[in-house]
Each structure stands twice: as structure tokens, then as C-alpha cells.
Design a protein around this motif. Structure first.
Motif, PDB file in Angstrom:
ATOM      1  N   SER A 229      -5.619   2.597   0.420  1.00 51.21           N
ATOM      2  CA  SER A 229      -5.941   3.336   1.394  1.00 51.21           C
ATOM      3  C   SER A 229      -6.666   4.089   0.546  1.00 51.21           C
ATOM      4  O   SER A 229      -7.416   4.833   1.261  1.00 51.21           O
ATOM      5  N   MET A 230      -5.373   5.125   0.410  1.00 56.20           N
ATOM      6  CA  MET A 230      -6.461   6.334  -0.816  1.00 56.20           C
ATOM      7  C   MET A 230      -7.197   5.766  -1.206  1.00 56.20           C
ATOM      8  O   MET A 230      -8.122   6.881  -1.323  1.00 56.20           O
TER       9      MET A 230
ATOM     10  N   GLU B 215     -11.300   5.181   4.700  1.00 64.64           N
ATOM     11  CA  GLU B 215     -10.308   4.225   4.876  1.00 64.64           C
ATOM     12  C   GLU B 215     -10.338   2.928   5.142  1.00 64.64           C
ATOM     13  O   GLU B 215      -9.576   2.196   4.808  1.00 64.64           O
TER      14      GLU B 215
ATOM     15  N   ASP C 138       1.070  -1.051  -0.288  1.00 65.07           N
ATOM     16  CA  ASP C 138       0.119   0.056   0.045  1.00 65.07           C
ATOM     17  C   ASP C 138       1.007   1.256   0.212  1.00 65.07           C
ATOM     18  O   ASP C 138       1.673   1.437   1.367  1.00 65.07           O
ATOM     19  N   THR C 139       0.980   1.879  -0.893  1.00 67.08           N
ATOM     20  CA  THR C 139       1.884   2.743  -0.958  1.00 67.08           C
ATOM     21  C   THR C 139       1.424   4.440  -0.525  1.00 67.08           C
ATOM     22  O   THR C 139       2.128   4.577  -0.268  1.00 67.08           O
ATOM     23  N   THR C 140       0.342   3.984   0.275  1.00 69.07           N
ATOM     24  CA  THR C 140      -0.183   5.420   0.667  1.00 69.07           C
ATOM     25  C   THR C 140       0.822   4.780   2.095  1.00 69.07           C
ATOM     26  O   THR C 140       0.818   6.997   1.962  1.00 69.07           O
ATOM     27  N   TYR C 141       0.926   4.876   2.322  1.00 67.85           N
ATOM     28  CA  TYR C 141       1.936   4.637   3.696  1.00 67.85           C
ATOM     29  C   TYR C 141       3.206   4.155   3.381  1.00 67.85           C
ATOM     30  O   TYR C 141       3.756   4.377   4.387  1.00 67.85           O
ATOM     31  N   VAL C 142       3.209   3.153   2.975  1.00 66.71           N
ATOM     32  CA  VAL C 142       4.992   2.560   2.500  1.00 66.71           C
ATOM     33  C   VAL C 142       5.403   2.748   1.345  1.00 66.71           C
ATOM     34  O   VAL C 142       5.352   2.702   0.494  1.00 66.71           O
ATOM     35  N   HIS C 143       6.503   3.394   1.824  1.00 72.88           N
ATOM     36  CA  HIS C 143       7.377   4.364   1.203  1.00 72.88           C
ATOM     37  C   HIS C 143       8.667   3.947   0.450  1.00 72.88           C
ATOM     38  O   HIS C 143       9.837   3.395  -0.063  1.00 72.88           O
TER      39      HIS C 143
ATOM     40  N   ARG D 235     -10.586   5.673   0.707  1.00 76.64           N
ATOM     41  CA  ARG D 235     -10.366   7.112   0.733  1.00 76.64           C
ATOM     42  C   ARG D 235     -11.240   7.504  -0.076  1.00 76.64           C
ATOM     43  O   ARG D 235     -12.429   8.092   0.484  1.00 76.64           O
TER      44      ARG D 235
ATOM     45  N   LYS E  61       3.253  -2.218  -6.756  1.00 72.99           N
ATOM     46  CA  LYS E  61       2.549  -0.710  -5.605  1.00 72.99           C
ATOM     47  C   LYS E  61       1.388  -0.057  -5.778  1.00 72.99           C
ATOM     48  O   LYS E  61       1.406   0.198  -6.973  1.00 72.99           O
TER      49      LYS E  61
ATOM     50  N   PRO F 291      -1.729   2.398  -4.074  1.00 74.39           N
ATOM     51  CA  PRO F 291      -2.478   3.096  -3.667  1.00 74.39           C
ATOM     52  C   PRO F 291      -3.445   2.563  -3.021  1.00 74.39           C
ATOM     53  O   PRO F 291      -4.638   3.497  -2.849  1.00 74.39           O
TER      54      PRO F 291
END
Length: 55
Positions: free
Chosen positions: A24-25, A34, A4-9, A28, A20, A22
Motif C-alpha cells: 500500500s505504501m 493507495e 502488506d506490511t503497511t497495515y499488517v504488523h 501511494r 513482507k 510495503p
């Protein structure tokens, strides 16, 4: 692996394919909550990789 690239960078160094997304985004923005990100991830897991669709 689905990330989840919303939080994992920072991605782990693993063998195999890393998707990769998004998650959670998307939960939302499209659903308004979310907290349903896990459900979105489960649905994405079932989609065929060879034929991506716009959700």
C-alpha cells in the motif's frame, strides 16, 4: 504468502514462505493512489523471486 506490511504488523504462524512487502505504501508513493494496491500486489506476484528488482 504475501503480506502488506503497511497495515499488517502481526504475521500469522504458517508453514511456507512469507514475503513482507510495503504494498500500500508503494502504491501511494509511486502511483499516488493507495486504491491500486491490489494491482501492485498482482504485479509483485509475477516477479521472479530469485532476481528482485527495484520498482
Amino acid at each position: 504468502m504475501i503480506v502488506d506490511t503497511t497495515y499488517v504488523h502481526t504475521l500469522p504462524n504458517v508453514e511456507g514462505v512469507i514475503y513482507k512487502l510495503p504494498i500500500s505504501m508503494t502504491a501511494r508513493d509511486k502511483i499516488g493512489k493507495e486504491m491500486v494496491a491490489n494491482v501492485v500486489a498482482l504485479v509483485l506476484q509475477e516477479l521472479p523471486v530469485s532476481s528482485p528488482r527495484k520498482l
